[in-house]
Scaffold this motif. Structure first.
Motif, PDB file in Angstrom:
ATOM      1  N   THR A 105       0.830  -1.208   0.000  1.00 56.12           N
ATOM      2  CA  THR A 105       0.000   0.000   0.000  1.00 56.12           C
ATOM      3  C   THR A 105       0.865   1.258   0.000  1.00 56.12           C
ATOM      4  OG1 THR A 105      -1.737  -1.156   1.193  1.00 56.12           O
ATOM      5  CG2 THR A 105      -1.820   1.236   1.278  1.00 56.12           C
ATOM      6  N   GLY A 106       0.536   2.177  -0.909  1.00 50.77           N
ATOM      7  CA  GLY A 106       1.264   3.450  -0.980  1.00 50.77           C
ATOM      8  C   GLY A 106       2.411   3.426  -1.966  1.00 50.77           C
ATOM      9  N   LYS A 107       2.762   2.227  -2.431  1.00 43.77           N
ATOM     10  CA  LYS A 107       3.892   2.112  -3.341  1.00 43.77           C
ATOM     11  C   LYS A 107       3.404   1.841  -4.763  1.00 43.77           C
ATOM     12  CE  LYS A 107       8.172  -0.438  -3.881  1.00 43.77           C
ATOM     13  NZ  LYS A 107       9.311  -0.994  -3.197  1.00 43.77           N
ATOM     14  N   VAL A 108       4.009   2.511  -5.732  1.00 44.72           N
ATOM     15  CA  VAL A 108       3.638   2.265  -7.133  1.00 44.72           C
ATOM     16  C   VAL A 108       4.306   0.967  -7.574  1.00 44.72           C
ATOM     17  CG1 VAL A 108       3.736   3.119  -9.506  1.00 44.72           C
ATOM     18  CG2 VAL A 108       3.468   4.747  -7.621  1.00 44.72           C
ATOM     19  N   LEU A 109       3.499  -0.003  -8.015  1.00 47.26           N
ATOM     20  CA  LEU A 109       4.046  -1.283  -8.480  1.00 47.26           C
ATOM     21  C   LEU A 109       3.990  -1.307 -10.003  1.00 47.26           C
ATOM     22  CD1 LEU A 109       2.336  -3.769  -5.968  1.00 47.26           C
ATOM     23  CD2 LEU A 109       4.513  -2.548  -5.720  1.00 47.26           C
ATOM     24  N   THR A 110       5.098  -1.653 -10.631  1.00 46.06           N
ATOM     25  CA  THR A 110       5.121  -1.664 -12.095  1.00 46.06           C
ATOM     26  C   THR A 110       4.417  -2.913 -12.625  1.00 46.06           C
ATOM     27  OG1 THR A 110       7.215  -2.850 -12.214  1.00 46.06           O
ATOM     28  CG2 THR A 110       7.346  -0.449 -12.120  1.00 46.06           C
ATOM     29  N   HIS A 111       4.023  -2.853 -13.901  1.00 46.12           N
ATOM     30  CA  HIS A 111       3.399  -4.025 -14.541  1.00 46.12           C
ATOM     31  C   HIS A 111       4.321  -5.239 -14.399  1.00 46.12           C
ATOM     32  CE1 HIS A 111       1.247  -0.868 -17.178  1.00 46.12           C
ATOM     33  NE2 HIS A 111       0.407  -1.313 -16.269  1.00 46.12           N
ATOM     34  N   THR A 112       5.626  -5.017 -14.662  1.00 44.85           N
ATOM     35  CA  THR A 112       6.582  -6.127 -14.585  1.00 44.85           C
ATOM     36  C   THR A 112       6.622  -6.742 -13.192  1.00 44.85           C
ATOM     37  OG1 THR A 112       7.923  -4.928 -16.169  1.00 44.85           O
ATOM     38  CG2 THR A 112       8.994  -6.755 -15.049  1.00 44.85           C
TER      39      THR A 112
ATOM     40  N   TYR B 156      -9.544   2.575  -4.202  1.00 46.24           N
ATOM     41  CA  TYR B 156      -8.501   1.732  -3.616  1.00 46.24           C
ATOM     42  C   TYR B 156      -7.278   1.568  -4.515  1.00 46.24           C
ATOM     43  CZ  TYR B 156     -11.882   0.496  -0.046  1.00 46.24           C
ATOM     44  OH  TYR B 156     -12.785   0.559   0.971  1.00 46.24           O
ATOM     45  N   ILE B 157      -7.505   1.280  -5.781  1.00 44.27           N
ATOM     46  CA  ILE B 157      -6.350   1.022  -6.652  1.00 44.27           C
ATOM     47  C   ILE B 157      -6.266   2.067  -7.762  1.00 44.27           C
ATOM     48  CG2 ILE B 157      -5.166  -0.635  -8.152  1.00 44.27           C
ATOM     49  CD1 ILE B 157      -6.476  -2.889  -6.538  1.00 44.27           C
ATOM     50  N   GLN B 158      -5.174   2.814  -7.738  1.00 47.40           N
ATOM     51  CA  GLN B 158      -4.905   3.853  -8.748  1.00 47.40           C
ATOM     52  C   GLN B 158      -4.244   3.231  -9.961  1.00 47.40           C
ATOM     53  OE1 GLN B 158      -1.879   6.475  -7.286  1.00 47.40           O
ATOM     54  NE2 GLN B 158      -3.323   8.053  -6.655  1.00 47.40           N
ATOM     55  N   THR B 159      -4.537   3.789 -11.145  1.00 46.20           N
ATOM     56  CA  THR B 159      -3.817   3.370 -12.351  1.00 46.20           C
ATOM     57  C   THR B 159      -2.739   4.397 -12.653  1.00 46.20           C
ATOM     58  OG1 THR B 159      -5.796   2.373 -13.291  1.00 46.20           O
ATOM     59  CG2 THR B 159      -4.055   2.941 -14.845  1.00 46.20           C
ATOM     60  N   HIS B 160      -1.536   3.952 -12.939  1.00 48.11           N
ATOM     61  CA  HIS B 160      -0.488   4.844 -13.433  1.00 48.11           C
ATOM     62  C   HIS B 160      -0.251   4.423 -14.876  1.00 48.11           C
ATOM     63  CE1 HIS B 160       0.780   6.728  -9.556  1.00 48.11           C
ATOM     64  NE2 HIS B 160      -0.041   5.779  -9.159  1.00 48.11           N
ATOM     65  N   ILE B 161      -0.821   5.184 -15.809  1.00 47.74           N
ATOM     66  CA  ILE B 161      -0.808   4.792 -17.210  1.00 47.74           C
ATOM     67  C   ILE B 161       0.611   4.553 -17.719  1.00 47.74           C
ATOM     68  CG2 ILE B 161      -1.420   5.544 -19.565  1.00 47.74           C
ATOM     69  CD1 ILE B 161      -3.838   6.996 -18.145  1.00 47.74           C
ATOM     70  N   GLY B 162       0.810   3.398 -18.349  1.00 45.19           N
ATOM     71  CA  GLY B 162       2.118   3.042 -18.905  1.00 45.19           C
ATOM     72  C   GLY B 162       3.119   2.577 -17.863  1.00 45.19           C
ATOM     73  N   ILE B 163       2.753   2.605 -16.585  1.00 46.72           N
ATOM     74  CA  ILE B 163       3.697   2.262 -15.519  1.00 46.72           C
ATOM     75  C   ILE B 163       3.192   1.112 -14.655  1.00 46.72           C
ATOM     76  CG2 ILE B 163       4.833   3.140 -13.410  1.00 46.72           C
ATOM     77  CD1 ILE B 163       5.074   5.846 -14.882  1.00 46.72           C
ATOM     78  N   GLY B 164       2.026   1.277 -14.047  1.00 49.22           N
ATOM     79  CA  GLY B 164       1.525   0.213 -13.175  1.00 49.22           C
ATOM     80  C   GLY B 164       0.354   0.658 -12.328  1.00 49.22           C
ATOM     81  N   TYR B 165       0.301   0.128 -11.102  1.00 52.18           N
ATOM     82  CA  TYR B 165      -0.847   0.393 -10.197  1.00 52.18           C
ATOM     83  C   TYR B 165      -0.350   0.641  -8.784  1.00 52.18           C
ATOM     84  CZ  TYR B 165      -3.474  -1.895 -13.950  1.00 52.18           C
ATOM     85  OH  TYR B 165      -4.011  -2.235 -15.170  1.00 52.18           O
ATOM     86  N   ARG B 166      -1.202   1.300  -7.998  1.00 51.72           N
ATOM     87  CA  ARG B 166      -0.867   1.503  -6.581  1.00 51.72           C
ATOM     88  C   ARG B 166      -2.126   1.419  -5.735  1.00 51.72           C
ATOM     89  NH1 ARG B 166       2.370   6.508  -4.473  1.00 51.72           N
ATOM     90  NH2 ARG B 166       1.218   7.700  -6.015  1.00 51.72           N
ATOM     91  N   MET B 167      -2.050   0.715  -4.596  1.00 50.90           N
ATOM     92  CA  MET B 167      -3.150   0.755  -3.642  1.00 50.90           C
ATOM     93  C   MET B 167      -2.961   1.976  -2.760  1.00 50.90           C
ATOM     94  SD  MET B 167      -4.851  -1.873  -0.921  1.00 50.90           S
ATOM     95  CE  MET B 167      -5.784  -2.722  -2.187  1.00 50.90           C
ATOM     96  N   MET B 168      -4.026   2.761  -2.642  1.00 52.47           N
ATOM     97  CA  MET B 168      -3.988   3.954  -1.806  1.00 52.47           C
ATOM     98  C   MET B 168      -4.540   3.629  -0.428  1.00 52.47           C
ATOM     99  SD  MET B 168      -2.763   6.258  -3.747  1.00 52.47           S
ATOM    100  CE  MET B 168      -3.124   7.849  -2.976  1.00 52.47           C
TER     101      MET B 168
END
Ligand code: CA
Length: 233
Positions: A173-180, A218-230
């Motif tokens: 939670t709070g960390k941007v996780l990449t697709h990879t 709950y889950i943000q999208t970071h376009i082209g990068i990944g997702y993050r739980m807020m």
């Protein structure tokens, strides 16, 4: 709560000054470093709470600084990148950065990222103290030991992949996780087709946990990068 100390790593003096003035005005303590060597020295001698790290440094690449810090510390690192290419941010995130800011950024953006990171820090600290097996965030609850998730007290009917995905997001939670990072953890590989599957599973998971899937809480999208739980209050 004691004032948090933030290490500002930035070779560009006007930017470093702007960040420092902003931190001071918002009651944060700060120390600064002009290059990668100084940054590593400051991290080991002062043990700051958060690092704001410019990726384009004159001596060592910012990603190398992240790798060095990560060899002994989990302190949150927010990278600052002038480069608009997503690949730099993705490389930084895959090497352990928590979040990113793209230059030019506003003072409000900087403060918002710090607040997200401070919430993340609080979660990490409380998890370390309690070794909790139940995760709660807003109306969402996950009982890791029982392998069940609940929303507003009602059990969620998740497929095994959706559940795995929800656990992975919640544990970061709070960390941007990449697709990879996500596909490696869920499927053990990171092919194009895995990223496509990830989008599908994320969409079905959101339908189950978000009251408005188009404006997720709950889950943000970071376009082209990944997702993050807020962290939801
Ligand atoms: Ca720079």
């Amino acid at each position: 709560m004691n004032k948090l100390q933030i290490l500002v790593v930035e070779d560009d003096q006007p930017v470093r000054n702007l960040i420092s003035v902003t931190l001071k005005a918002n009651s944060y303590k700060y120390i600064t470093a002009k290059n990668g060597q100084e940054a590593i020295m400051q991290v080991s001698s002062c043990n700051p709470d958060i690092v704001l790290l410019d990726l384009g440094l004159p001596d060592i690449d910012g990603v190398e600084v992240i790798k060095t810090i990560r060899s002994w510390s989990n302190m949150p690192i927010i990278v600052i990148s002038a480069r608009s290419e997503d690949s730099d941010k993705i490389e930084a995130l895959d090497n352990g950065a928590d979040d990113y800011l793209t230059k030019p950024f506003s003072v409000d953006e900087l403060l918002a990222r710090l607040r997200v990171t401070i919430r993340r820090l609080a979660i990490i600290q409380s998890n370390n103290e309690n070794g909790k097996s139940v995760f709660t965030n807003g109306k969402l609850e996950i009982d890791y030991a029982a392998g069940c998730a609940y929303l507003d007290g009602k059990e969620l009917h998740l497929t095994p992949i959706e559940y795995k995905l929800l656990c992975l997001m919640s544990q970061n939670t709070g960390k941007v996780l990449t697709h990879t990072f996500i596909t490696q953890n869920i499927w053990g590989s990171a092919r194009e087709s895995d990223v496509a599957s990830l989008r599908v599973f994320m969409a079905t998971l959101r339908k189950k946990i978000e009251s408005l899937p188009d404006s997720p809480q709950y889950i943000q999208t970071h376009i082209g990068i990944g997702y993050r739980m807020m962290k939801v209050e």
